[in-house]
Design a protein around this motif. Structure first.
Motif, PDB file in Angstrom:
ATOM      1  N   LYS A  31       0.853  -1.194   0.000  1.00  0.00           N
ATOM      2  CA  LYS A  31       0.000   0.000   0.000  1.00  0.00           C
ATOM      3  C   LYS A  31       0.887   1.241   0.000  1.00  0.00           C
ATOM      4  CE  LYS A  31      -3.558  -2.488   2.380  1.00  0.00           C
ATOM      5  NZ  LYS A  31      -4.153  -2.824   3.642  1.00  0.00           N
ATOM      6  N   LYS A  32       0.269   2.388  -0.249  1.00  0.00           N
ATOM      7  CA  LYS A  32       1.028   3.642  -0.350  1.00  0.00           C
ATOM      8  C   LYS A  32       1.755   3.971   0.948  1.00  0.00           C
ATOM      9  CE  LYS A  32      -0.284   4.974  -4.488  1.00  0.00           C
ATOM     10  NZ  LYS A  32       0.610   5.071  -5.600  1.00  0.00           N
ATOM     11  N   TRP A  33       1.095   3.763   2.090  1.00  0.00           N
ATOM     12  CA  TRP A  33       1.743   4.091   3.364  1.00  0.00           C
ATOM     13  C   TRP A  33       2.909   3.147   3.647  1.00  0.00           C
ATOM     14  CZ3 TRP A  33       1.838   0.614   7.393  1.00  0.00           C
ATOM     15  CH2 TRP A  33       0.929  -0.442   7.340  1.00  0.00           C
ATOM     16  N   GLN A  34       2.821   1.910   3.195  1.00  0.00           N
ATOM     17  CA  GLN A  34       3.927   0.974   3.373  1.00  0.00           C
ATOM     18  C   GLN A  34       5.110   1.382   2.505  1.00  0.00           C
ATOM     19  OE1 GLN A  34       1.636  -2.498   2.362  1.00  0.00           O
ATOM     20  NE2 GLN A  34       1.608  -3.198   4.500  1.00  0.00           N
ATOM     21  N   LEU A  35       4.838   1.820   1.288  1.00  0.00           N
ATOM     22  CA  LEU A  35       5.905   2.295   0.403  1.00  0.00           C
ATOM     23  C   LEU A  35       6.557   3.559   0.960  1.00  0.00           C
ATOM     24  CD1 LEU A  35       4.294   1.705  -3.098  1.00  0.00           C
ATOM     25  CD2 LEU A  35       6.120   0.386  -2.022  1.00  0.00           C
ATOM     26  N   ALA A  36       5.751   4.412   1.591  1.00  0.00           N
ATOM     27  CA  ALA A  36       6.289   5.627   2.201  1.00  0.00           C
ATOM     28  C   ALA A  36       7.243   5.286   3.346  1.00  0.00           C
ATOM     29  CB  ALA A  36       5.157   6.515   2.694  1.00  0.00           C
ATOM     30  N   ILE A  37       6.886   4.303   4.162  1.00  0.00           N
ATOM     31  CA  ILE A  37       7.755   3.887   5.260  1.00  0.00           C
ATOM     32  C   ILE A  37       9.038   3.269   4.720  1.00  0.00           C
ATOM     33  CG2 ILE A  37       7.986   2.237   7.169  1.00  0.00           C
ATOM     34  CD1 ILE A  37       5.060   2.757   7.824  1.00  0.00           C
ATOM     35  N   ILE A  38       8.925   2.455   3.692  1.00  0.00           N
ATOM     36  CA  ILE A  38      10.115   1.840   3.089  1.00  0.00           C
ATOM     37  C   ILE A  38      11.038   2.921   2.525  1.00  0.00           C
ATOM     38  CG2 ILE A  38      10.905   0.396   1.170  1.00  0.00           C
ATOM     39  CD1 ILE A  38       8.307  -1.272   1.642  1.00  0.00           C
ATOM     40  N   GLY A  39      10.459   3.895   1.843  1.00  0.00           N
ATOM     41  CA  GLY A  39      11.258   4.996   1.300  1.00  0.00           C
ATOM     42  C   GLY A  39      11.916   5.819   2.383  1.00  0.00           C
ATOM     43  N   TRP A  40      11.198   6.088   3.458  1.00  0.00           N
ATOM     44  CA  TRP A  40      11.742   6.868   4.576  1.00  0.00           C
ATOM     45  C   TRP A  40      12.912   6.134   5.226  1.00  0.00           C
ATOM     46  CZ3 TRP A  40      12.427  11.315   6.708  1.00  0.00           C
ATOM     47  CH2 TRP A  40      12.817  11.405   8.036  1.00  0.00           C
ATOM     48  N   ARG A  41      12.740   4.835   5.453  1.00  0.00           N
ATOM     49  CA  ARG A  41      13.803   4.055   6.077  1.00  0.00           C
ATOM     50  C   ARG A  41      15.034   3.996   5.168  1.00  0.00           C
ATOM     51  NH1 ARG A  41      11.641  -0.731   9.835  1.00  0.00           N
ATOM     52  NH2 ARG A  41      13.862  -0.803  10.197  1.00  0.00           N
ATOM     53  N   ALA A  42      14.833   3.897   3.869  1.00  0.00           N
ATOM     54  CA  ALA A  42      15.955   3.875   2.929  1.00  0.00           C
ATOM     55  C   ALA A  42      16.685   5.217   2.929  1.00  0.00           C
ATOM     56  CB  ALA A  42      15.464   3.531   1.529  1.00  0.00           C
ATOM     57  N   TYR A  43      15.938   6.305   2.956  1.00  0.00           N
ATOM     58  CA  TYR A  43      16.517   7.653   2.988  1.00  0.00           C
ATOM     59  C   TYR A  43      17.366   7.857   4.247  1.00  0.00           C
ATOM     60  CZ  TYR A  43      16.697  12.727   3.609  1.00  0.00           C
ATOM     61  OH  TYR A  43      17.117  14.001   3.828  1.00  0.00           O
ATOM     62  N   VAL A  44      16.832   7.465   5.393  1.00  0.00           N
ATOM     63  CA  VAL A  44      17.549   7.635   6.647  1.00  0.00           C
ATOM     64  C   VAL A  44      18.794   6.750   6.675  1.00  0.00           C
ATOM     65  CG1 VAL A  44      17.392   7.267   9.150  1.00  0.00           C
ATOM     66  CG2 VAL A  44      15.535   8.393   7.943  1.00  0.00           C
ATOM     67  N   THR A  45      18.669   5.523   6.223  1.00  0.00           N
ATOM     68  CA  THR A  45      19.810   4.601   6.218  1.00  0.00           C
ATOM     69  C   THR A  45      20.909   5.119   5.308  1.00  0.00           C
ATOM     70  OG1 THR A  45      18.364   2.727   6.670  1.00  0.00           O
ATOM     71  CG2 THR A  45      20.524   2.237   5.738  1.00  0.00           C
ATOM     72  N   ARG A  46      20.523   5.609   4.135  1.00  0.00           N
ATOM     73  CA  ARG A  46      21.532   6.131   3.197  1.00  0.00           C
ATOM     74  C   ARG A  46      22.280   7.309   3.789  1.00  0.00           C
ATOM     75  NH1 ARG A  46      19.301   8.989  -1.491  1.00  0.00           N
ATOM     76  NH2 ARG A  46      20.737  10.678  -1.235  1.00  0.00           N
ATOM     77  N   ASN A  47      21.574   8.211   4.455  1.00  0.00           N
ATOM     78  CA  ASN A  47      22.224   9.369   5.050  1.00  0.00           C
ATOM     79  C   ASN A  47      23.047   9.004   6.280  1.00  0.00           C
ATOM     80  OD1 ASN A  47      21.587  11.818   3.509  1.00  0.00           O
ATOM     81  ND2 ASN A  47      19.496  11.159   3.862  1.00  0.00           N
ATOM     82  N   ALA A  48      22.646   7.965   6.991  1.00  0.00           N
ATOM     83  CA  ALA A  48      23.411   7.534   8.164  1.00  0.00           C
ATOM     84  C   ALA A  48      24.731   6.902   7.752  1.00  0.00           C
ATOM     85  CB  ALA A  48      22.593   6.561   8.992  1.00  0.00           C
ATOM     86  N   LEU A  49      24.776   6.315   6.566  1.00  0.00           N
ATOM     87  CA  LEU A  49      25.980   5.642   6.106  1.00  0.00           C
ATOM     88  C   LEU A  49      26.964   6.566   5.389  1.00  0.00           C
ATOM     89  CD1 LEU A  49      24.471   2.306   4.801  1.00  0.00           C
ATOM     90  CD2 LEU A  49      25.706   2.702   6.918  1.00  0.00           C
ATOM     91  N   GLU A  50      26.511   7.714   4.944  1.00  0.00           N
ATOM     92  CA  GLU A  50      27.389   8.633   4.202  1.00  0.00           C
ATOM     93  C   GLU A  50      28.427   9.268   5.098  1.00  0.00           C
ATOM     94  OE1 GLU A  50      24.962  11.454   2.167  1.00  0.00           O
ATOM     95  OE2 GLU A  50      24.572  10.078   0.549  1.00  0.00           O
TER      96      GLU A  50
END
Length: 50
Positions: A31-50
């Motif tokens: 669902k859209k809200w599940q995709l939003a959570i997946i995108g948010w977690r990916a964004y945060v993880t990417r920035n935490a690793l940089e």
């Protein structure tokens, strides 16, 4: 400073948000809200690793 903030945010995400990979969620059926959570977690993880 930015990296520390995102690392803290990643830990909070891990505690508070559901893990869809453990549930073996099919992205095509997500669902859209599940995709939003997946995108948010990916964004945060990417920035935490940089």
């Amino acid at each position: 400073m930015k990296k520390r903030f995102f690392k803290l945010l990643a830990k909070l995400n891990k505690l508070l948000l559901p893990s869809f990979s453990k549930r073996q969620l099919d992205l095509a059926k997500a669902k859209k809200w599940q995709l939003a959570i997946i995108g948010w977690r990916a964004y945060v993880t990417r920035n935490a690793l940089e």
